[in-house]
Write an enzyme that holds these catalytic residues in place. Structure first.
Site, PDB file in Angstrom:
ATOM      1  N   CYS A   1     -46.524 -31.387 -20.318  1.00  0.00           N
ATOM      2  CA  CYS A   1     -45.825 -30.142 -20.622  1.00  0.00           C
ATOM      3  C   CYS A   1     -46.919 -29.126 -20.919  1.00  0.00           C
ATOM      4  O   CYS A   1     -47.524 -29.157 -21.988  1.00  0.00           O
ATOM      5  CB  CYS A   1     -44.899 -30.298 -21.821  1.00  0.00           C
ATOM      6  SG  CYS A   1     -44.183 -28.730 -22.359  1.00  0.00           S
TER       7      CYS A   1
ATOM      8  N   CYS B   1     -45.858 -26.584 -24.001  1.00  0.00           N
ATOM      9  CA  CYS B   1     -45.719 -27.053 -25.391  1.00  0.00           C
ATOM     10  C   CYS B   1     -45.874 -28.558 -25.428  1.00  0.00           C
ATOM     11  O   CYS B   1     -46.970 -29.055 -25.213  1.00  0.00           O
ATOM     12  CB  CYS B   1     -44.433 -26.558 -26.044  1.00  0.00           C
ATOM     13  SG  CYS B   1     -42.890 -26.844 -25.144  1.00  0.00           S
ATOM     14  N   SER B   2     -44.795 -29.295 -25.667  1.00  0.00           N
ATOM     15  CA  SER B   2     -44.940 -30.732 -25.862  1.00  0.00           C
ATOM     16  C   SER B   2     -43.674 -31.467 -25.445  1.00  0.00           C
ATOM     17  O   SER B   2     -43.339 -32.481 -26.049  1.00  0.00           O
ATOM     18  CB  SER B   2     -45.240 -31.013 -27.333  1.00  0.00           C
ATOM     19  OG  SER B   2     -44.263 -30.386 -28.159  1.00  0.00           O
ATOM     20  N   CYS B   3     -42.959 -30.962 -24.428  1.00  0.00           N
ATOM     21  CA  CYS B   3     -41.710 -31.594 -23.997  1.00  0.00           C
ATOM     22  C   CYS B   3     -41.973 -33.039 -23.588  1.00  0.00           C
ATOM     23  O   CYS B   3     -42.926 -33.309 -22.851  1.00  0.00           O
ATOM     24  CB  CYS B   3     -41.099 -30.800 -22.845  1.00  0.00           C
ATOM     25  SG  CYS B   3     -40.612 -29.151 -23.379  1.00  0.00           S
TER      26      CYS B   3
END
Lengths: 219, 203
Positions: free
Chosen positions: B105, B108-110
């Site tokens: 991602c 962000c941090s999906c």
């Protein structure tokens, strides 16, 4: 916005240096645990959505965003939202002294059982769009250049590049509008790009990016 | 190591700031401490990569389940009891001798929480998010993964609420393993796509 979070293709950031999977803890300090739980619990109050939450982290000063650890960025975003949404005041945050209890009858603070139920239920993002999908499977599309001060999920490295529609994911909540407090559905696609179309001379690789219809035009 | 008497040491400071914020929110009646504990308990002990390993081992041994998983992953893993936040729209991407999948991602941090739990630090780090889409071979090499030249890499940048889980290849030599033994071979990193599943001792 072209914020510090938009990292795809950035150079000079050094090695990844991964911790070993067998020894890495879920949280590296107790405060990380608390920031994580506070973020989820206050999110359950329903005063902001996931896109507002992401946007609150992204619009920090780039130097802060890149210097902070992951959960420091979560903390910064949480504080911004708590103050902007009027749940705590700037003074309370500064003094760290509890003031009066929040008097707001519309607030429903989840207890243990409700929190567990909300985690299990999740939050599906499918939402009908007003029109039929504009792009068919296989269509060649270009990612529009977008210079916006708002939230967007069109990564900078893909803007201007041409790819093809690999999959239609149906119509989902459009993050750009959602982060600004307006909820509407737009068609979402998996778009396939050759590495060459993204980076010029490049490895023989395909990159698939999930992109909403308003980010795209026929190429 | 010498003693460090610097009282502005960031870790200590942030621990205090977070404690103060939590007290403030509890005092104001905005969070329920029991709900905080339930959230932490869920992601520290109940939802993690062993869920995903069970999904992979089942897919390796049950062709019907594998077909259902590739068709509608959210529904297939819900049958095993894995559903909820950050797994609402799950997609499984299958590795083959010709194709290797890698998930990132960049924004962000999906990450697919329902089957992998919370992401490791490296997945959320700037260098991984930067390089996975532009130089995946060097990223894989950092994890000790070297693919044959004939294997094409597909990188999935999960910018939306779609969440990706890699179905790794079943390693040669594990033909006689039962589902439980197979589960123990499956690593979290293989389900993100930075590693392949290997037999014990051949790491």
């Amino acid at each position: 916005m072209f914020g510090p979070h938009d990292l795809g293709g950035k150079q000079g950031l050094g090695p990844i240096d991964p911790e070993s999977e067998s020894t890495e803890p879920v949280f590296h300090a107790q405060w990380e645990q608390r920031v994580f739980a506070l973020t989820l619990a206050t999110g359950m109050l329903g005063r902001w959505n996931i896109d507002e939450s992401r946007f609150a982290r992204e619009r920090q000063h780039p130097v802060d965003y890149l210097q902070n650890s992951y959960y420091e960025n979560w903390l910064a975003g949480l504080q911004t939202l708590l103050v902007e949404k009027g749940l705590i005041s700037h003074e309370e945050l500064g003094s760290r002294q509890g003031a009066a209890e929040t008097v707001d009858d519309s607030l429903r603070v989840p207890d243990e059982a409700t929190a567990a139920k909300l985690l299990r239920g999740g939050g599906p993002t499918l939402l009908p769009a007003e029109q039929e999908p504009a792009f068919a499977q296989g269509a060649r599309v270009r990612v529009l250049k977008r210079y916006t001060s708002g939230h967007s999920r069109a990564p900078g490295y893909a803007q201007g590049a041409v790819g093809s529609i690999a999959r239609q994911w149906g119509s989902h909540i459009f993050p750009d509008a959602n982060a600004a407090g307006s909820r509407r559905g737009e068609h979402l696609y998996s778009v396939r790009f050759s590495a060459a179309s993204l980076w010029g001379e490049a490895e023989d690789v395909d990159v698939f990016i999930d992109l909403w219809e308003p980010y795209l035009e026929l190429a | 190591m010498s003693h460090d008497h610097d009282h502005t040491d960031p870790p200590a400071d942030i621990a205090l700031r977070v404690k103060a914020l939590e007290s403030l929110l509890v005092e104001k009646g905005l969070v329920n401490p029991a709900a905080l504990d339930a959230i932490i308990e869920t992601y520290e002990h109940r939802v993690g990569p062993r869920n995903g390993a069970r999904v992979v081992a089942r897919a390796w041994t049950d062709p019907e389940f594998k077909a259902a998983l590739l068709e509608d992953a959210s529904a297939a893993v819900a049958e095993l009891g894995y559903e909820g936040r950050q797994g609402e729209h799950l997609q499984v991407v299958e590795n083959t001798p010709e194709l290797h999948n890698l998930v990132v991602c960049t924004l962000c941090s999906c990450y697919p929480w329902t089957v992998l739990g919370l992401p490791p630090v490296w997945y959320k780090s700037a260098p991984y998010r930067a390089r996975a889409v532009s130089e995946p071979h060097s990223v894989l090499a950092e994890f000790g993964t070297h693919l044959p030249a004939s294997t094409r890499i597909q990188v999935w940048d999960s910018t939306s609420e779609m969440r990706y889980l890699v179905l790794p290849m079943r390693p040669a030599g594990a033909e006689d393993f039962d589902e439980e033994a197979l589960q123990s071979l499956v690593t979290r990193n293989a389900m993100i796509g930075v590693e392949q599943v290997s037999m014990p001792g051949r790491g």
